[in-house]
Scaffold this motif. Structure first.
Motif, short mmCIF file in Angstrom:
data_model
loop_
_atom_site.label_atom_id
_atom_site.label_comp_id
_atom_site.label_asym_id
_atom_site.label_seq_id
_atom_site.Cartn_x
_atom_site.Cartn_y
_atom_site.Cartn_z
N ILE A 23 9.41 -8.94 -2.94
CA ILE A 23 8.51 -8.56 -1.85
C ILE A 23 9.32 -7.80 -0.80
O ILE A 23 10.37 -8.26 -0.38
N GLU A 24 8.82 -6.67 -0.38
CA GLU A 24 9.46 -5.91 0.69
C GLU A 24 9.14 -6.59 2.02
O GLU A 24 7.98 -6.68 2.42
N LEU A 25 10.16 -7.11 2.69
CA LEU A 25 9.95 -7.90 3.90
C LEU A 25 10.31 -7.13 5.17
O LEU A 25 10.50 -7.73 6.22
N ASN A 26 10.40 -5.81 5.12
CA ASN A 26 10.85 -5.07 6.30
C ASN A 26 9.77 -4.91 7.37
O ASN A 26 10.07 -4.63 8.50
N SER A 27 8.52 -5.06 7.03
CA SER A 27 7.48 -4.95 8.06
C SER A 27 6.93 -6.34 8.35
O SER A 27 6.84 -7.18 7.47
N HIS A 28 6.59 -6.57 9.61
CA HIS A 28 6.08 -7.87 10.02
C HIS A 28 4.59 -7.96 9.70
O HIS A 28 3.79 -7.18 10.22
N ALA A 29 4.27 -8.90 8.84
CA ALA A 29 2.88 -9.11 8.43
C ALA A 29 2.76 -10.52 7.86
O ALA A 29 3.75 -11.25 7.76
N ASN A 30 1.58 -10.90 7.48
CA ASN A 30 1.35 -12.19 6.85
C ASN A 30 1.02 -11.95 5.38
O ASN A 30 0.15 -11.14 5.06
N LEU A 31 1.70 -12.69 4.51
CA LEU A 31 1.43 -12.59 3.07
C LEU A 31 0.62 -13.79 2.62
O LEU A 31 0.80 -14.91 3.11
N PHE A 32 -0.28 -13.55 1.67
CA PHE A 32 -1.05 -14.63 1.05
C PHE A 32 -1.47 -14.21 -0.34
O PHE A 32 -1.39 -13.05 -0.71
N VAL A 33 -1.87 -15.19 -1.13
CA VAL A 33 -2.39 -14.91 -2.47
C VAL A 33 -3.88 -15.21 -2.45
O VAL A 33 -4.31 -16.26 -2.00
N GLN A 83 -12.72 -16.26 -20.02
CA GLN A 83 -12.55 -15.81 -18.64
C GLN A 83 -11.08 -15.72 -18.24
O GLN A 83 -10.21 -16.26 -18.92
N THR A 84 -10.82 -15.04 -17.13
CA THR A 84 -9.47 -14.94 -16.60
C THR A 84 -9.46 -15.41 -15.15
O THR A 84 -10.51 -15.45 -14.49
N VAL A 85 -8.29 -15.74 -14.68
CA VAL A 85 -8.07 -15.98 -13.25
C VAL A 85 -7.35 -14.75 -12.73
O VAL A 85 -6.33 -14.34 -13.29
N VAL A 86 -7.88 -14.15 -11.69
CA VAL A 86 -7.31 -12.94 -11.11
C VAL A 86 -6.52 -13.34 -9.86
O VAL A 86 -7.02 -14.08 -9.02
N PHE A 87 -5.28 -12.87 -9.78
CA PHE A 87 -4.41 -13.15 -8.63
C PHE A 87 -4.09 -11.84 -7.93
O PHE A 87 -3.75 -10.85 -8.57
N GLU A 88 -4.19 -11.86 -6.61
CA GLU A 88 -3.81 -10.70 -5.81
C GLU A 88 -2.83 -11.16 -4.72
O GLU A 88 -3.13 -12.10 -3.98
N LYS A 96 -6.40 -6.62 8.95
CA LYS A 96 -6.80 -5.96 7.70
C LYS A 96 -5.93 -6.47 6.55
O LYS A 96 -4.72 -6.60 6.69
N SER A 97 -6.54 -6.71 5.41
CA SER A 97 -5.83 -7.21 4.24
C SER A 97 -5.68 -6.09 3.21
O SER A 97 -6.64 -5.39 2.89
N VAL A 98 -4.44 -5.93 2.69
CA VAL A 98 -4.14 -4.89 1.71
C VAL A 98 -3.53 -5.54 0.47
O VAL A 98 -2.67 -6.41 0.59
N VAL A 99 -3.97 -5.10 -0.71
CA VAL A 99 -3.45 -5.64 -1.96
C VAL A 99 -2.08 -5.01 -2.25
O VAL A 99 -1.94 -3.80 -2.29
N VAL A 126 0.93 -5.95 -11.18
CA VAL A 126 0.87 -4.49 -11.14
C VAL A 126 0.94 -4.11 -9.67
O VAL A 126 0.08 -4.51 -8.87
N SER A 127 1.97 -3.37 -9.30
CA SER A 127 2.18 -3.00 -7.91
C SER A 127 1.15 -1.97 -7.47
O SER A 127 0.82 -1.05 -8.21
N MET A 128 0.65 -2.12 -6.26
CA MET A 128 -0.35 -1.20 -5.73
C MET A 128 0.27 -0.11 -4.85
O MET A 128 -0.41 0.79 -4.41
#
Length: 189
Positions: A23-33, A83-88, A96-99, A126-128
């Motif tokens: 994970i690129e940690l250079n910008s201050h933000a909140n990460l979640f799954v 079925q599948t479980v989708v993780f983002e 604002k939340s970005v994948v 898969v990186s966005m």
């Protein structure tokens, strides 16, 4: 022998999100799954882990789990296996939340795994965003746990009935009230 004979009338689907890497940690933000679980009738349940600030932590660790109970009928298990479980992996910044990355795991893989458990598996995503870095990965565990069998449920039902029969004709509630009163008085002394 049917599936519900093996598992009982229900299954518990457990998903545990452990941590993340690359994970690129250079910008201050909140990460979640954010993950999506199948809920039947082409619907999905959306769940989010807690948010972790990249400002306060260099390691991204959630260690969160979620359980969902579902029917273990032949039809339900067949549906779930398709079925599948989708993780983002997502970054929230300024509301604002970005994948950042996305991946899927089929429930069939969990059913076919030893003991129906995928434990501490690094799931590459898969990186966005087109950076030259390795794609992000999350570590997770998934498993299926059988609910009580019909025999166990019948045994519980008989035990409850036995207690109910035992208390008929006596004033058990009064006994509990006296016990609670005695405990309260003892606390005052």
């Amino acid at each position: 022998m049917g599936v519900s004979d093996h598992f009982g009338p229900s299954l518990c689907c457990e998903v545990r999100i452990l941590d993340a890497k690359n994970i690129e940690l250079n910008s201050h933000a909140n990460l979640f799954v954010r993950y999506y679980l199948p809920a039947g009738n082409n619907r999905r349940i959306q769940l989010n882990t807690k948010q972790i600030s990249t400002k306060s932590s260099q390691t991204i660790i959630w260690n969160e789990s979620f359980s969902l109970e579902c029917s273990s009928s032949e039809e339900s298990v067949k549906y779930l296996k398709q079925q599948t479980v989708v993780f983002e992996l997502r970054r929230r910044k300024l509301g604002k939340s970005v994948v950042l990355g996305r991946a899927e795991i089929p429930w069939k893989a969990v059913f076919e795994a030893p003991d129906m458990e995928i434990d501490k598996y690094w799931l590459p995503m898969v990186s966005m965003n087109e950076t030259g870095l390795k794609p992000p990965s999350i570590r997770l565990s998934m498993k299926m746990v059988g609910g009580p069998t019909m025999a166990e449920m019948e045994k519980r039902k008989k035990r409850k009935q036995g207690l109910k029969d035992h208390c008929e004709g006596c004033d058990c509630a009064a006994d509990y009230e006296i016990f609670a009163l005695a405990a309260a008085l003892e606390g005052l002394l």
